[in-house]
Design an enzyme around this catalytic site. Sequence first.
Site, PDB file in Angstrom:
ATOM      1  NE  ARG A 279      -4.750  21.376 -24.052  1.00  0.00           N
ATOM      2  CZ  ARG A 279      -3.673  22.949 -24.554  1.00  0.00           C
ATOM      3  NH1 ARG A 279      -2.603  21.953 -24.680  1.00  0.00           N
ATOM      4  NH2 ARG A 279      -4.649  23.967 -24.129  1.00  0.00           N
TER       5      ARG A 279
ATOM      6  CG  HIS B  87      -4.528  28.310 -22.581  1.00  0.00           C
ATOM      7  ND1 HIS B  87      -4.299  29.057 -21.720  1.00  0.00           N
ATOM      8  CD2 HIS B  87      -4.960  27.403 -22.173  1.00  0.00           C
ATOM      9  CE1 HIS B  87      -4.720  28.267 -20.046  1.00  0.00           C
ATOM     10  NE2 HIS B  87      -5.083  26.565 -21.389  1.00  0.00           N
TER      11      HIS B  87
END
Length: 300
Positions: free
Chosen positions: A149, A272
């Site tokens: 990210r 995740h």
Amino acid sequence: MTDNRDGIKLFLQYLQIEKNYSPYTVEYYQGDLLEFSLFMSEQTIAKWDEVEYQDVRLYLTKLFEQKLARKSVARKISSLRSFYKFLVREMLVVYNPFAQVSIPKIEKRLPEFFYEEELVALFEACDEAEPIGQRNRAILELLYATGIRVSESCSIRLKDIDMELSTLLVHGKGRKDRYVPFGSFAHEALERYISYGRREILTKNKKEHDYLLVNFRGGPLTPRGLRTVLNSIIEKSSLNGQIHPHKLRHSFATHLLNNGADMRTVQELLGHANLSSTQIYTHVTNDYLKKTYMAHHPRA
């Protein structure tokens, strides 16, 4: 009961310290809370514990009247629900008026990704004869090689990179660390940037710190700054449109799955918490497979 501003301040501190959210995410929460606080003033509601379910319904109606996207409305309601959950936990209010509000269903869109030839055009747009060009190439290679990210990339320090093993220690959401490998292209770009480009930028600006990514003034690169850098790269390339860091993250996941990687591995690499977050990429790869089939099968 604390002052309304105190309640927001306490919650934002909780997000930063306990939840370890990025400044960018905290900024979104703050905006949503201040907006609702303004609505309370319009309705002459003085305190957080005076908000009732019908007030929440009225606020929801107001949001839809503004013709906001469902995704935006859902985010605002989610922010306020989390805020009130925190206030209940801290015994600053008795109940959560947002607990029973259903978030409008969001239309699921397939994540956008770059095709491999498009990525080549991006890489070629970086002038590696210049320090900034070396940094830009390192950013592209890093994001595509690891799928991290934007907030994670801006928090990387030199000590987090193991060049010998070609692995990166990533500090993810909720203080969850993970190791992510990177390939030879990213290794070469990082080595060149760290040894030459980064050093030259820091020396020129008389700066000294251990953050990997730096801006042109030598300071640590921020998430907002990184987005600006990516847009400047695409302007120099032959591609049209805008680029965002998540598009490189989507490309990372999609290309792995297209080339046979299993879902659990991709989930772990992306960081995740739930497999359901990773499963959206199967729709992308299924679409890719169908297009390939239609294009190449003699009886398609």
